[in-house]
Design a protein around this motif. Structure first.
Motif, PDB file in Angstrom:
ATOM      1  N   ALA A   1       0.831  -1.206   0.000  1.00 54.65           N
ATOM      2  CA  ALA A   1       0.000   0.000   0.000  1.00 54.65           C
ATOM      3  C   ALA A   1       0.867   1.259   0.000  1.00 54.65           C
ATOM      4  CB  ALA A   1      -0.930  -0.011   1.208  1.00 54.65           C
ATOM      5  N   GLN A   2       1.901   1.247   0.804  1.00 53.00           N
ATOM      6  CA  GLN A   2       2.789   2.411   0.885  1.00 53.00           C
ATOM      7  C   GLN A   2       3.503   2.648  -0.438  1.00 53.00           C
ATOM      8  OE1 GLN A   2       6.066   1.878   3.571  1.00 53.00           O
ATOM      9  NE2 GLN A   2       6.463   4.064   3.775  1.00 53.00           N
ATOM     10  N   ARG A   3       4.045   1.585  -1.038  1.00 54.22           N
ATOM     11  CA  ARG A   3       4.781   1.729  -2.291  1.00 54.22           C
ATOM     12  C   ARG A   3       3.870   2.147  -3.429  1.00 54.22           C
ATOM     13  NH1 ARG A   3       9.879  -1.554  -2.299  1.00 54.22           N
ATOM     14  NH2 ARG A   3       9.497  -2.121  -4.473  1.00 54.22           N
ATOM     15  N   ALA A   4       2.596   1.796  -3.350  1.00 50.91           N
ATOM     16  CA  ALA A   4       1.651   2.186  -4.396  1.00 50.91           C
ATOM     17  C   ALA A   4       1.248   3.654  -4.291  1.00 50.91           C
ATOM     18  CB  ALA A   4       0.414   1.298  -4.334  1.00 50.91           C
ATOM     19  N   GLY A   5       1.504   4.256  -3.130  1.00 53.38           N
ATOM     20  CA  GLY A   5       1.191   5.668  -2.970  1.00 53.38           C
ATOM     21  C   GLY A   5      -0.046   5.967  -2.145  1.00 53.38           C
ATOM     22  N   ALA A   6      -0.621   4.958  -1.501  1.00 56.04           N
ATOM     23  CA  ALA A   6      -1.783   5.211  -0.646  1.00 56.04           C
ATOM     24  C   ALA A   6      -1.341   5.905   0.640  1.00 56.04           C
ATOM     25  CB  ALA A   6      -2.481   3.897  -0.314  1.00 56.04           C
ATOM     26  N   ARG A   7      -2.177   6.791   1.133  1.00 55.55           N
ATOM     27  CA  ARG A   7      -1.908   7.472   2.421  1.00 55.55           C
ATOM     28  C   ARG A   7      -2.579   6.659   3.519  1.00 55.55           C
ATOM     29  NH1 ARG A   7      -4.621  11.969   5.306  1.00 55.55           N
ATOM     30  NH2 ARG A   7      -3.100  12.815   6.780  1.00 55.55           N
ATOM     31  N   VAL A   8      -1.795   6.250   4.502  1.00 58.62           N
ATOM     32  CA  VAL A   8      -2.305   5.408   5.583  1.00 58.62           C
ATOM     33  C   VAL A   8      -2.302   6.207   6.869  1.00 58.62           C
ATOM     34  CG1 VAL A   8      -1.946   3.302   6.918  1.00 58.62           C
ATOM     35  CG2 VAL A   8      -1.506   3.303   4.447  1.00 58.62           C
ATOM     36  N   VAL A   9      -3.466   6.265   7.530  1.00 58.08           N
ATOM     37  CA  VAL A   9      -3.617   7.005   8.775  1.00 58.08           C
ATOM     38  C   VAL A   9      -4.109   6.038   9.850  1.00 58.08           C
ATOM     39  CG1 VAL A   9      -4.688   8.974   9.927  1.00 58.08           C
ATOM     40  CG2 VAL A   9      -4.246   9.060   7.457  1.00 58.08           C
ATOM     41  N   THR A  10      -3.360   5.900  10.932  1.00 54.46           N
ATOM     42  CA  THR A  10      -3.778   5.036  12.031  1.00 54.46           C
ATOM     43  C   THR A  10      -4.376   5.861  13.154  1.00 54.46           C
ATOM     44  OG1 THR A  10      -1.544   5.115  12.953  1.00 54.46           O
ATOM     45  CG2 THR A  10      -2.049   3.280  11.479  1.00 54.46           C
ATOM     46  N   ARG A  11      -4.992   5.157  14.118  1.00 57.19           N
ATOM     47  CA  ARG A  11      -5.695   5.793  15.240  1.00 57.19           C
ATOM     48  C   ARG A  11      -6.679   6.846  14.740  1.00 57.19           C
ATOM     49  NH1 ARG A  11      -0.897   7.095  19.472  1.00 57.19           N
ATOM     50  NH2 ARG A  11       0.072   7.822  17.554  1.00 57.19           N
ATOM     51  N   SER A  12      -7.416   6.459  13.723  1.00 62.91           N
ATOM     52  CA  SER A  12      -8.360   7.389  13.098  1.00 62.91           C
ATOM     53  C   SER A  12      -9.712   6.713  12.941  1.00 62.91           C
ATOM     54  CB  SER A  12      -7.842   7.820  11.724  1.00 62.91           C
ATOM     55  OG  SER A  12      -8.791   8.626  11.058  1.00 62.91           O
ATOM     56  N   VAL A  13     -10.729   7.324  13.550  1.00 60.77           N
ATOM     57  CA  VAL A  13     -12.095   6.803  13.483  1.00 60.77           C
ATOM     58  C   VAL A  13     -12.864   7.591  12.427  1.00 60.77           C
ATOM     59  CG1 VAL A  13     -14.242   6.437  14.729  1.00 60.77           C
ATOM     60  CG2 VAL A  13     -12.053   6.131  15.906  1.00 60.77           C
ATOM     61  N   ILE A  14     -13.424   6.880  11.481  1.00 64.89           N
ATOM     62  CA  ILE A  14     -14.247   7.528  10.458  1.00 64.89           C
ATOM     63  C   ILE A  14     -15.708   7.318  10.803  1.00 64.89           C
ATOM     64  CG2 ILE A  14     -14.903   7.549   8.026  1.00 64.89           C
ATOM     65  CD1 ILE A  14     -12.183   8.706   8.474  1.00 64.89           C
ATOM     66  N   ASP A  15     -16.375   8.405  11.115  1.00 63.12           N
ATOM     67  CA  ASP A  15     -17.820   8.361  11.361  1.00 63.12           C
ATOM     68  C   ASP A  15     -18.507   9.183  10.281  1.00 63.12           C
ATOM     69  OD1 ASP A  15     -17.155  10.939  12.052  1.00 63.12           O
ATOM     70  OD2 ASP A  15     -17.457  10.645  14.200  1.00 63.12           O
ATOM     71  N   ALA A  16     -19.799   9.441  10.483  1.00 69.11           N
ATOM     72  CA  ALA A  16     -20.559  10.191   9.473  1.00 69.11           C
ATOM     73  C   ALA A  16     -19.963  11.575   9.244  1.00 69.11           C
ATOM     74  CB  ALA A  16     -22.021  10.305   9.910  1.00 69.11           C
ATOM     75  N   ALA A  17     -19.524  12.231  10.317  1.00 65.12           N
ATOM     76  CA  ALA A  17     -18.934  13.565  10.167  1.00 65.12           C
ATOM     77  C   ALA A  17     -17.624  13.494   9.388  1.00 65.12           C
ATOM     78  CB  ALA A  17     -18.704  14.189  11.545  1.00 65.12           C
ATOM     79  N   GLY A  18     -16.793  12.530   9.734  1.00 64.64           N
ATOM     80  CA  GLY A  18     -15.524  12.383   9.037  1.00 64.64           C
ATOM     81  C   GLY A  18     -15.710  12.065   7.569  1.00 64.64           C
ATOM     82  N   LEU A  19     -16.773  11.354   7.267  1.00 63.18           N
ATOM     83  CA  LEU A  19     -17.075  11.035   5.873  1.00 63.18           C
ATOM     84  C   LEU A  19     -17.396  12.308   5.107  1.00 63.18           C
ATOM     85  CD1 LEU A  19     -17.148   8.215   4.546  1.00 63.18           C
ATOM     86  CD2 LEU A  19     -19.620   8.237   4.839  1.00 63.18           C
ATOM     87  N   GLY A  20     -18.182  13.163   5.744  1.00 70.85           N
ATOM     88  CA  GLY A  20     -18.544  14.421   5.104  1.00 70.85           C
ATOM     89  C   GLY A  20     -17.341  15.327   4.886  1.00 70.85           C
ATOM     90  N   GLU A  21     -16.427  15.360   5.844  1.00 70.53           N
ATOM     91  CA  GLU A  21     -15.244  16.221   5.730  1.00 70.53           C
ATOM     92  C   GLU A  21     -14.363  15.805   4.561  1.00 70.53           C
ATOM     93  OE1 GLU A  21     -13.198  15.973   9.402  1.00 70.53           O
ATOM     94  OE2 GLU A  21     -14.839  16.853  10.584  1.00 70.53           O
ATOM     95  N   ARG A  22     -14.244  14.526   4.321  1.00 65.09           N
ATOM     96  CA  ARG A  22     -13.323  14.060   3.286  1.00 65.09           C
ATOM     97  C   ARG A  22     -13.963  13.990   1.909  1.00 65.09           C
ATOM     98  NH1 ARG A  22     -12.119  12.453   8.086  1.00 65.09           N
ATOM     99  NH2 ARG A  22      -9.924  12.426   8.753  1.00 65.09           N
ATOM    100  N   ALA A  23     -15.254  13.969   1.850  1.00 58.67           N
ATOM    101  CA  ALA A  23     -15.991  13.983   0.581  1.00 58.67           C
ATOM    102  C   ALA A  23     -15.435  12.998  -0.445  1.00 58.67           C
ATOM    103  CB  ALA A  23     -15.990  15.404   0.002  1.00 58.67           C
ATOM    104  N   PRO A  24     -15.341  11.717  -0.097  1.00 57.67           N
ATOM    105  CA  PRO A  24     -14.814  10.743  -1.057  1.00 57.67           C
ATOM    106  C   PRO A  24     -15.797  10.484  -2.189  1.00 57.67           C
ATOM    107  CG  PRO A  24     -15.664   9.605   0.865  1.00 57.67           C
ATOM    108  CD  PRO A  24     -15.755  11.077   1.162  1.00 57.67           C
ATOM    109  N   GLU A  25     -15.267  10.060  -3.307  1.00 55.24           N
ATOM    110  CA  GLU A  25     -16.122   9.671  -4.433  1.00 55.24           C
ATOM    111  C   GLU A  25     -16.454   8.182  -4.391  1.00 55.24           C
ATOM    112  OE1 GLU A  25     -14.926  11.777  -8.292  1.00 55.24           O
ATOM    113  OE2 GLU A  25     -13.127  11.961  -7.029  1.00 55.24           O
ATOM    114  N   PHE A  26     -15.677   7.445  -3.621  1.00 55.86           N
ATOM    115  CA  PHE A  26     -15.921   6.013  -3.470  1.00 55.86           C
ATOM    116  C   PHE A  26     -15.359   5.584  -2.127  1.00 55.86           C
ATOM    117  CE2 PHE A  26     -15.273   1.460  -4.127  1.00 55.86           C
ATOM    118  CZ  PHE A  26     -16.402   1.099  -4.854  1.00 55.86           C
ATOM    119  N   VAL A  27     -16.066   4.665  -1.457  1.00 56.19           N
ATOM    120  CA  VAL A  27     -15.657   4.214  -0.131  1.00 56.19           C
ATOM    121  C   VAL A  27     -15.552   2.688  -0.124  1.00 56.19           C
ATOM    122  CG1 VAL A  27     -16.202   4.153   2.331  1.00 56.19           C
ATOM    123  CG2 VAL A  27     -16.759   6.189   0.978  1.00 56.19           C
TER     124      VAL A  27
END
Length: 637
Positions: A432-458
């Protein structure tokens, strides 16, 4: 035969054969390893006689009908610069199945039953022995005529040639039995027949110095036999160990992670020194650094790295360019390689699902328009999804609630003898790292976090959590889930019942871990025996380890109730209830998807995919495969 390097893929069943012939799927499978830089590929066993078909999907070299497929295979591998050798095989009494479901009639030197498959063979008549000897030569001529660089006679693992050598299985009174010279005669004639039919092509011999079977061949016997090996009959010796005849010996045919790496190095060095032969060695060699050491120290001339190539077909090329960190190392789990074979399915790998799917898996092309993709969960499925999506050109963020990625892999790796399994998490995280994905640990994604990041696909890869056991509880018994057990404290001598519904890794591993901490442990299984849900070599090794750690095993037993000092257990066949004294109960009674309700509601209007245990609790294999497949989701086109 000149090799590009000393890396060898040894003969191994793939379940990619079609009607006894080399198929396009088999060619594609081996071509992928040739493209990755493997120096020599030894193709799986081919029957040399009608009586040699030990499975319904064995290659058949008994007629000229096999030549076209072998010719195509040789051409494909030679184009990639890889040499190819074909195995010549007769199992003798070691027949797994018949071709039509009826009980097979194996043949052998004598009518001595095989313990593992519980079959009694028919003793070969003397003229039949000659017929099989001729079959080896005829098969060799076909393979060499098809353009292969050589052939390899399989005399290892208690198969027919070894059955003639062993006094236990050879009780004949004719010219093929009795003395050492007579018992050697069959293999000597086979090698002579093959040598005569092979011309200038290479002839190899696969053998075991030690079958690890109380009734099987031992080193001193094999040294005596090798003294009779005529010069010029064979060009190399391929060393392995174990025997198909017993469950204990069979665990060495494909040794799992409980066996040390390169554990046949000493035997290989002695074989090379005492015979002066070119020697290839197998035995859990999964890293090029280890292989390089064996060659440098003179233990072997070439190194068998079959499962390393199943896990990473590009391993040789990566090693050549010094990209050792990029190698996806095999962890010896045996789940999708030999495990698939024993289940009748095509070979694969839990870390590399493309293995065995070379003709059906189409790599997803890099997209012209990268989408913002959010991966929730950093277990195996999430990590593979992040890597695959980033490789395609999407902007990927992976968020994991824990301090490190890997999910349940770390629980598995904390069990005795399973430490190497942590390599799965390391390999996937590095991808994942070598492919260029950003990895964030100790991170909870809830409804609010989903809205903040505005992903096009989950991608939802949130894994699973233990289910509470559906049992009757009186008072406040100490009930622990599998996730809680290893981190809990116990007084020395505590009575612990581990109630396991599935009879796979978790229950037995936890039971062993607690026993090593001084607890008195009973493993209660709903199954007929420990490891019933595992590949057979793993199961048998687990039974051995449970006995060594002095775990009491209760089979056909389900947990139905508990109080402060007693577990109430029920026989799954008779429904009779028994009492087991227990200060604590660890329940391994299934898992359920860990899906936050508010997150699912927030995803209702967003394109998303559930993978791995978030979809349904299963294993690493399914999670990684689904993580790979999600990159081809048409909604991301």
């Amino acid at each position: 035969m000149r090799l590009a390097n000393r890396i060898v893929s040894s003969g191994h069943d793939t379940v990619l054969v079609e009607e006894g012939r080399v198929s396009e799927r088999l060619i594609a499978y081996h071509r992928e390893r040739a493209r990755g830089g493997c120096g020599l590929i030894v193709v799986q066993v081919a029957a040399v006689h009608e009586s040699a078909r030990y499975t319904a999907h064995v290659l058949d070299a008994t007629s000229d009908a096999c030549v076209a497929g072998y010719r195509d295979l040789a051409a494909a591998l030679h184009t990639e610069g890889t040499a190819v050798v074909g195995q010549l095989f007769h199992p003798g009494r070691e027949v797994i199945e018949s071709l039509d479901g009826t009980a097979p009639v194996p043949v052998a030197p004598s009518a001595v039953p095989t313990e593992r498959f519980a079959r009694t063979p028919r003793a070969l008549a003397t003229d039949e022995v000659a017929e099989i000897v001729a079959g080896y030569g005829a098969a060799a001529a076909r393979l060499v005529g098809a353009g292969l660089d050589g052939v390899e006679v399989v005399a290892s693992h208690g198969y027919l040639p070894a059955q003639f050598l062993a006094a236990h299985t050879n009780r004949r009174q004719d010219r093929y039995g009795g003395s050492v010279e007579n018992r050697w005669r069959f293999l000597d004639e086979v090698l002579g027949s093959v040598r005569a039919a092979s011309g200038e092509a290479v002839v190899g011999l696969r053998l075991c110095l030690d079958e690890r079977d109380p009734a099987g061949l031992e080193p001193e016997e094999m040294w005596a036999y090798l003294a009779h090996l005529s010069p010029g009959l064979v060009d190399y010796l391929s060393l392995t160990t174990g025997s198909s005849a017993t469950r204990g010996g069979a665990t060495h045919i494909v040794p799992d992670m409980s066996h040390p790496n390169a554990y046949l190095a000493g035997a290989a060095a002695e074989l090379r020194r005492r015979t002066g032969a070119v020697v290839m060695v197998a035995g859990r060699i999964n890293q090029p650094q280890e292989a390089e050491r064996l060659v440098a120290e003179g233990a072997a001339d070439a190194v068998v790295m079959t499962r390393a190539l199943i896990s990473d077909p590009e391993m040789p090329a990566k090693a050549r360019r010094g990209d050792l960190e990029g190698i996806r190392a095999c962890v010896g789990c045996n789940q999708a390689c030999i495990g698939h074979f024993h289940a009748g399915f095509a070979i694969s790998c839990i870390q590399h699902p493309e293995t065995g799917r070379e003709t059906t898996w189409v790599p997803v092309r890099r997209t012209r328009r990268g989408r913002r993709v959010l991966v929730i969960g950093g277990g195996p499925g999430g990590l593979k999804a992040a890597a695959a999506l980033a490789e395609r050109g999407h902007v990927v963020e992976l968020h994991e609630v824990a301090e490190r990625v890997g999910g349940q892999v770390h629980l598995a790796a904390s069990l005795p003898g399973r430490e190497e399994f942590a390599g799965v998490a390391q390999n996937l995280a590095r991808e994942a790292q070598r492919a260029g994905a950003r990895v964030v640990t100790r991170s909870v994604i809830d409804a609010a976090g989903l809205g903040e990041r505005a992903p096009e696909f989950v991608v939802v890869a949130t894994g699973s959590r233990p289910r509470r056991p559906a049992i009757e509880v009186v008072g406040a018994p100490r009930l622990l889930s599998e996730d809680e057990a290893l981190g809990a404290s116990f007084e020395r001598g505590a009575r612990v019942l581990v109630a396991d519904v599935f009879a796979q890794w978790a229950g037995a591993g936890i039971a062993r871990a607690l026993a090593r901490r001084g607890c008195r442990v009973t493993l209660a299984l709903c199954a007929r025996g420990a490891g019933e849900g595992l590949q057979s070599y793993l199961r048998d090794q687990q039974i051995v380890e449970l006995a060594r750690d002095r775990v009491t095993v209760a089979t056909n037993t389900r947990l139905v109730g508990a109080d402060e000092d007693t577990a109430y257990c029920q026989d799954v066949l008779t429904d009779e209830v028994s009492l087991v004294e227990a200060d604590a109960i660890v329940h391994v009674t299934g898992r359920e998807p860990a899906l936050p309700t508010n997150l699912l509601a927030a995803l209702a209007d967003l394109p998303h995919a559930l993978i791995g245990d978030a979809l349904a609790p299963r294993t690493v294999e399914e999670a990684v495969y689904e993580g790979l497949r999600v990159a081809g989701d048409p909604r991301l086109a």
